[in-house]
Design an enzyme around this catalytic site. Structure first.
Site, PDB file in Angstrom:
ATOM      1  N   ILE A   1      -6.139  -5.341  -0.042  1.00 12.28           N
ATOM      2  CA  ILE A   1      -6.520  -5.997   0.852  1.00 12.28           C
ATOM      3  C   ILE A   1      -7.146  -6.459   0.751  1.00 12.28           C
ATOM      4  CG2 ILE A   1      -7.898  -4.143   1.219  1.00 12.28           C
ATOM      5  CD1 ILE A   1      -7.588  -3.532   4.492  1.00 12.28           C
ATOM      6  N   CYS A   2      -7.498  -7.396   1.775  1.00  6.65           N
ATOM      7  CA  CYS A   2      -8.962  -8.861   1.995  1.00  6.65           C
ATOM      8  C   CYS A   2      -8.923  -9.501   0.449  1.00  6.65           C
ATOM      9  CB  CYS A   2     -10.083  -7.290   1.862  1.00  6.65           C
ATOM     10  SG  CYS A   2     -11.216  -9.015   2.243  1.00  6.65           S
TER      11      CYS A   2
END
Length: 192
Positions: free
Chosen positions: A101-102
């Site tokens: 994620i991210c």
């Protein structure tokens, strides 16, 4: 014996990006969360939460793991966390799920894991700028979270969608139960 899901922790990891998925997996009779850092020493999250991982990187063998989860954090943008490349690539090449994620998606772009599968990140131009080696722009999806085969990626603003994709991939609950969970945490809707 419970299946092990490894969660990588490092100084400055984005604690909120894994905060929806870890309690649900932790309640499961099927899975065990294995929190690890490079050395196994105490780490401090971006939010100031001090965590003592249960393992160090050298304690892990990809053959023993069901999934690898990589939260975001500024270390990825600065070229940090490179010591987990072998574990990440071994998991990926063995067809075991890798979830990022991210800014952790930037890392996957840097090591070539996003080039051939559908994926997302916080922004395509940001991904291209931070990962000049990345050549998977044709597979980029402008979505909050994407699963393609054994790769799960999510935008930094989508920890709930990220959790949902992980739950589906590991079969944590039925599809109906996952959707019910999602509606509760995303929209505040509880249905009987």
């Amino acid at each position: 014996m419970k299946k092990k899901i490894a969660v990588f922790l490092f100084d400055g990891f984005s604690d909120w990006e894994i905060s929806y998925l870890t309690p649900e997996i932790n309640k499961s009779e099927l899975f065990e969360l294995v929190y690890f850092s490079p050395s196994g020493d105490l780490v401090t999250s971006m939010g100031g939460l001090q965590v003592k991982p249960t393992k160090s990187l050298k304690d892990l063998a990809f053959e023993d793991l069901e999934m690898l989860i990589l939260p975001g954090g500024t270390a990825w943008d600065k070229g940090g966390n490179r010591e987990i490349e072998k574990l990440t690539v071994d998991m990926f090449e063995a067809g075991k799920p890798v979830a990022a994620i991210c800014a952790a998606t930037i890392y996957l772009g840097q090591i070539g894991l996003l080039n051939d599968l559908k994926h997302t990140s916080s922004d395509l131009n940001y991904l291209k700028g931070m990962a000049p080696e990345y050549s998977g722009g044709d597979h980029y999806q402008n979505a909050l979270a994407v699963t393609d085969g054994h790769l799960i990626t999510a935008n930094g603003i989508a920890p709930i969608e990220f959790a949902r994709e992980i739950f589906k991939t590991i079969g944590l609950y039925s599809d109906a139960a996952i959707e019910k969970w999602f509606q509760l945490f995303k929209n505040g809707v509880w249905s009987e």
